[in-house]
Scaffold this motif. Sequence first.
Motif, PDB file in Angstrom:
ATOM      1  N   LYS A  26       0.839  -1.199   0.000  1.00 18.77           N
ATOM      2  CA  LYS A  26       0.000   0.000   0.000  1.00 18.77           C
ATOM      3  C   LYS A  26       0.877   1.253   0.000  1.00 18.77           C
ATOM      4  CE  LYS A  26      -3.996  -1.484   2.699  1.00 18.77           C
ATOM      5  NZ  LYS A  26      -4.751  -1.170   3.919  1.00 18.77           N
ATOM      6  N   ASN A  28       2.207   4.632   1.384  1.00 16.96           N
ATOM      7  CA  ASN A  28       2.305   5.256   2.694  1.00 16.96           C
ATOM      8  C   ASN A  28       2.939   6.622   2.494  1.00 16.96           C
ATOM      9  OD1 ASN A  28       4.148   5.634   5.435  1.00 16.96           O
ATOM     10  ND2 ASN A  28       2.096   4.835   5.786  1.00 16.96           N
ATOM     11  N   SER A  90      -2.965   5.229   3.350  1.00 15.60           N
ATOM     12  CA  SER A  90      -2.892   4.960   1.912  1.00 15.60           C
ATOM     13  C   SER A  90      -3.909   5.743   1.089  1.00 15.60           C
ATOM     14  CB  SER A  90      -3.044   3.460   1.641  1.00 15.60           C
ATOM     15  OG  SER A  90      -4.321   2.995   2.033  1.00 15.60           O
TER      16      SER A  90
END
Length: 183
Positions: A26, A28, A90
């Motif tokens: 994901k 970040n 995210s």
Amino acid sequence: MKKDLGSVLALYPTPLVVVGAMVNGKPNWTLVGHVGIMGHDHIMVSLAKPHYINQGIRESKVLSVNIVDEAWLKKADYVGCFSGNKVDKSEVFDHAIAQGGAPVINEAKLSMVCSVEDIYETKGFDNFILTIAHTYAEESILNEAGKIDYDIFKPILFEMPGYTYLKTGETAAKCMTLGKEKK
């Protein structure tokens, strides 16, 4: 008379950026006020060792450096307030995945995608030495010559020790012109 402040870092203000990297599949994001120029094609991003994003940068060896302006300062500040260890960040920004796999913030008018060339560790910090692979700029902040116009694009600056955000202003002078004027 000048007062000795001791060993105090006094190179502020610096551009405020949000760094993006993939962590566990994901995107970040984290807010960063410790950035530096190391040459025309290298920069350094310094992150405290406990940052969640560091593991993703170490694994993928790519990241984005998104320069903050006032339009999205509130979101940028948010990603600096919470750790990715505790909060899924995210979906904070609409983003695209750039060449090399780094997430890039769509609303950032100026972003760089970088690859990690080296990591220099100091007490408490991972200092990522980066090669700039791509720089993406909105056409609205470019001048007629296709260069970034900072009178149009007004990045936010970070200042320590006050932990404040500063707005950029007007051009004071063109570089290497004042010294050529008659005294």
